[in-house]
Scaffold this active site. Structure first.
Site, PDB file in Angstrom:
ATOM      1  N   ASN A   1      -9.262  46.403  40.570  1.00  0.00           N
ATOM      2  CA  ASN A   1      -9.322  45.245  41.476  1.00  0.00           C
ATOM      3  C   ASN A   1      -8.624  45.474  42.817  1.00  0.00           C
ATOM      4  O   ASN A   1      -8.792  44.693  43.756  1.00  0.00           O
ATOM      5  CB  ASN A   1      -8.756  43.982  40.805  1.00  0.00           C
ATOM      6  CG  ASN A   1      -9.681  43.378  39.778  1.00  0.00           C
ATOM      7  OD1 ASN A   1      -9.246  42.761  38.814  1.00  0.00           O
ATOM      8  ND2 ASN A   1     -10.997  43.540  39.956  1.00  0.00           N
TER       9      ASN A   1
ATOM     10  N   ASP B   1     -13.620  35.814  34.253  1.00  0.00           N
ATOM     11  CA  ASP B   1     -14.666  36.225  35.200  1.00  0.00           C
ATOM     12  C   ASP B   1     -15.447  35.021  35.707  1.00  0.00           C
ATOM     13  O   ASP B   1     -15.678  34.064  34.967  1.00  0.00           O
ATOM     14  CB  ASP B   1     -15.622  37.211  34.514  1.00  0.00           C
ATOM     15  CG  ASP B   1     -16.519  37.913  35.526  1.00  0.00           C
ATOM     16  OD1 ASP B   1     -16.169  37.930  36.732  1.00  0.00           O
ATOM     17  OD2 ASP B   1     -17.568  38.436  35.130  1.00  0.00           O
TER      18      ASP B   1
ATOM     19  N   TRP C   1     -17.952  30.753  41.285  1.00  0.00           N
ATOM     20  CA  TRP C   1     -17.636  29.324  41.173  1.00  0.00           C
ATOM     21  C   TRP C   1     -17.297  28.769  42.556  1.00  0.00           C
ATOM     22  O   TRP C   1     -17.762  27.683  42.935  1.00  0.00           O
ATOM     23  CB  TRP C   1     -16.448  29.157  40.220  1.00  0.00           C
ATOM     24  CG  TRP C   1     -16.022  27.749  39.961  1.00  0.00           C
ATOM     25  CD1 TRP C   1     -16.444  26.935  38.959  1.00  0.00           C
ATOM     26  CD2 TRP C   1     -15.060  26.994  40.720  1.00  0.00           C
ATOM     27  NE1 TRP C   1     -15.816  25.712  39.048  1.00  0.00           N
ATOM     28  CE2 TRP C   1     -14.966  25.720  40.123  1.00  0.00           C
ATOM     29  CE3 TRP C   1     -14.289  27.251  41.851  1.00  0.00           C
ATOM     30  CZ2 TRP C   1     -14.120  24.722  40.609  1.00  0.00           C
ATOM     31  CZ3 TRP C   1     -13.453  26.258  42.336  1.00  0.00           C
ATOM     32  CH2 TRP C   1     -13.371  25.018  41.710  1.00  0.00           C
TER      33      TRP C   1
ATOM     34  N   GLU D   1     -14.522  40.862  17.517  1.00  0.00           N
ATOM     35  CA  GLU D   1     -15.810  40.188  17.690  1.00  0.00           C
ATOM     36  C   GLU D   1     -15.944  39.844  19.173  1.00  0.00           C
ATOM     37  O   GLU D   1     -14.975  39.411  19.803  1.00  0.00           O
ATOM     38  CB  GLU D   1     -15.856  38.899  16.853  1.00  0.00           C
ATOM     39  CG  GLU D   1     -15.787  39.136  15.367  1.00  0.00           C
ATOM     40  CD  GLU D   1     -16.973  39.949  14.849  1.00  0.00           C
ATOM     41  OE1 GLU D   1     -18.097  39.764  15.371  1.00  0.00           O
ATOM     42  OE2 GLU D   1     -16.770  40.781  13.940  1.00  0.00           O
TER      43      GLU D   1
ATOM     44  N   LEU E   1     -17.290  45.090  28.769  1.00  0.00           N
ATOM     45  CA  LEU E   1     -15.849  44.921  28.572  1.00  0.00           C
ATOM     46  C   LEU E   1     -15.027  45.310  29.802  1.00  0.00           C
ATOM     47  O   LEU E   1     -13.843  44.974  29.886  1.00  0.00           O
ATOM     48  CB  LEU E   1     -15.383  45.730  27.354  1.00  0.00           C
ATOM     49  CG  LEU E   1     -15.813  45.143  26.005  1.00  0.00           C
ATOM     50  CD1 LEU E   1     -15.389  46.050  24.858  1.00  0.00           C
ATOM     51  CD2 LEU E   1     -15.239  43.744  25.793  1.00  0.00           C
TER      52      LEU E   1
HETATM   53  C1  FPP Z   1     -12.598  37.679  38.192  1.00  0.00           C
HETATM   54  O1  FPP Z   1     -13.496  36.813  38.831  1.00  0.00           O
HETATM   55  C2  FPP Z   1     -11.226  37.212  38.406  1.00  0.00           C
HETATM   56  C3  FPP Z   1     -10.211  37.955  38.917  1.00  0.00           C
HETATM   57  C4  FPP Z   1     -10.353  39.357  39.318  1.00  0.00           C
HETATM   58  C5  FPP Z   1      -8.876  37.374  39.148  1.00  0.00           C
HETATM   59  C6  FPP Z   1      -8.331  36.484  38.059  1.00  0.00           C
HETATM   60  C7  FPP Z   1      -7.060  35.945  38.525  1.00  0.00           C
HETATM   61  C8  FPP Z   1      -6.648  34.675  38.402  1.00  0.00           C
HETATM   62  C9  FPP Z   1      -7.391  33.625  37.690  1.00  0.00           C
HETATM   63  C10 FPP Z   1      -5.385  34.317  39.081  1.00  0.00           C
HETATM   64  C11 FPP Z   1      -4.174  34.008  38.313  1.00  0.00           C
HETATM   65  C12 FPP Z   1      -4.138  34.281  36.868  1.00  0.00           C
HETATM   66  C13 FPP Z   1      -3.220  33.799  36.011  1.00  0.00           C
HETATM   67  C14 FPP Z   1      -3.258  34.274  34.627  1.00  0.00           C
HETATM   68  C15 FPP Z   1      -2.181  32.826  36.398  1.00  0.00           C
HETATM   69  P1  FPP Z   1     -14.378  37.394  40.016  1.00  0.00           P
HETATM   70  O2  FPP Z   1     -13.615  37.229  41.275  1.00  0.00           O
HETATM   71  O3  FPP Z   1     -14.779  38.799  39.702  1.00  0.00           O
HETATM   72  O4  FPP Z   1     -15.608  36.429  39.987  1.00  0.00           O
HETATM   73  P2  FPP Z   1     -17.103  36.772  40.409  1.00  0.00           P
HETATM   74  O5  FPP Z   1     -17.624  37.744  39.380  1.00  0.00           O
HETATM   75  O6  FPP Z   1     -17.775  35.451  40.328  1.00  0.00           O
HETATM   76  O7  FPP Z   1     -17.042  37.336  41.798  1.00  0.00           O
END
Ligand code: FPP
Length: 258
Positions: free
Chosen positions: A86, A38, A43, A223, A211
């Site tokens: 998502n 997350d 970022w 944990e 979670l």
């Molecule tokens: C949550 O951050 C992240 C995601 C929904 C996507 C995660 C996917 C990857 C890192 C891409 C590839 C993964 C692998 C394992 C190769 P967010 O977008 O919700 O962040 P925010 O809360 O700051 O908006």
């Protein structure tokens, strides 16, 4: 060099420097660590980059953290990469995440046997592209050939969805006489995570303390560790900090201290 590329170089250089310093890995790492990825979007926004750049950075962080977990003796690492919820995100963002997952799986097909990393995808593949599904099958086939560290990537995964599917599959088996009386152990065998020990430690970077439908069945006695660090900024030192905290916890599993 763009902002993402220079970040990538700096990150890799920092990891090399840590290895060169020969810093001691944490003693007694948990057998199974699970992480909710997350903070990618925030970022990127903080750097004036599109959210998709945050996901690209997050994928790089995953590679580094998976390697680190393997090196310190963790047996299983499970990450929440894409939830059943998502799909509500803008199409362009969903496509970018799917492209990154495809890229990672393609690279894995080339390198996982050499690097001794087994890979399992948890979740319902039905809504994924034909290419992703073929890559998932291929990585599963390669993983079956050897023992060792296993990375589990949750894609189109929801904890409640996993439980409902398990219940339906059990009901079918019960009706046909293929399954007997339901027990917790038997039910675990119907989960996407069948055969994988429950996570000892669930880490959520990004500052939220929930979670979000991740491993609802499996995390009953895990944990929990929350940190404000955004996932792309997460480093091996953050794993060390989480493991140190884990080792200070008193796990009683409902019993009393001996
Ligand atoms: C949550 O951050 C992240 C995601 C929904 C996507 C995660 C996917 C990857 C890192 C891409 C590839 C993964 C692998 C394992 C190769 P967010 O977008 O919700 O962040 P925010 O809360 O700051 O908006």
């Amino acid at each position: 060099m763009n902002a993402l590329t220079s970040w990538l170089f700096a990150r890799r250089a920092a990891a090399r420097a840590k290895r060169a310093r020969g810093e001691a890995p944490p003693a007694d790492p948990p057998r199974h660590i699970a992480i909710i990825l997350d903070g990618n979007g925030r970022w990127a926004s903080r750097r004036g980059l599109p959210r998709t750049a945050g996901h690209a950075a997050g994928a790089e962080t995953f590679r580094q953290i998976a390697t680190y977990c393997r090196d310190i003796g963790v047996e299983y690492l499970t990450v929440y990469a894409f939830s059943t919820e998502n799909w509500k995100r803008p199409r362009q963002e969903v496509e970018a995440i799917m492209d990154l997952l495809g890229k990672y799986l393609r690279e894995s097909v080339e390198t996982m046997e050499r690097d001794h990393i087994r890979l399992k995808i948890l979740g319902d593949p039905a809504m994924l592209s034909d290419e992703l599904r073929a890559l998932i099958d291929e990585t599963a086939e390669i993983s079956g050939r050897y023992e060792g560290f296993q990375a589990n990537v949750c894609i189109n995964y929801g904890g409640r969805d996993e439980i409902v599917r398990a219940a339906m599959r059990y009901a079918e088996d019960y009706r046909s006489g293929a399954a007997g009386q339901l027990t917790e152990e038997l039910f675990s065998g119907y989960m996407f995570s069948a055969g994988i020990p429950d996570p000892d430690l669930v880490i959520r970077p990004g500052g939220e303390m929930r979670l979000s439908n991740f491993l609802m069945w499996e995390s009953a006695y895990s944990e929990l560790y929350f940190t404000d660090v955004l996932w792309p900024d997460f480093t091996p030192a953050d794993i060390d900090a989480a493991v140190a905290e884990f080792n200070r916890r008193d796990r009683r599993f409902g019993g009393i201290k001996k």
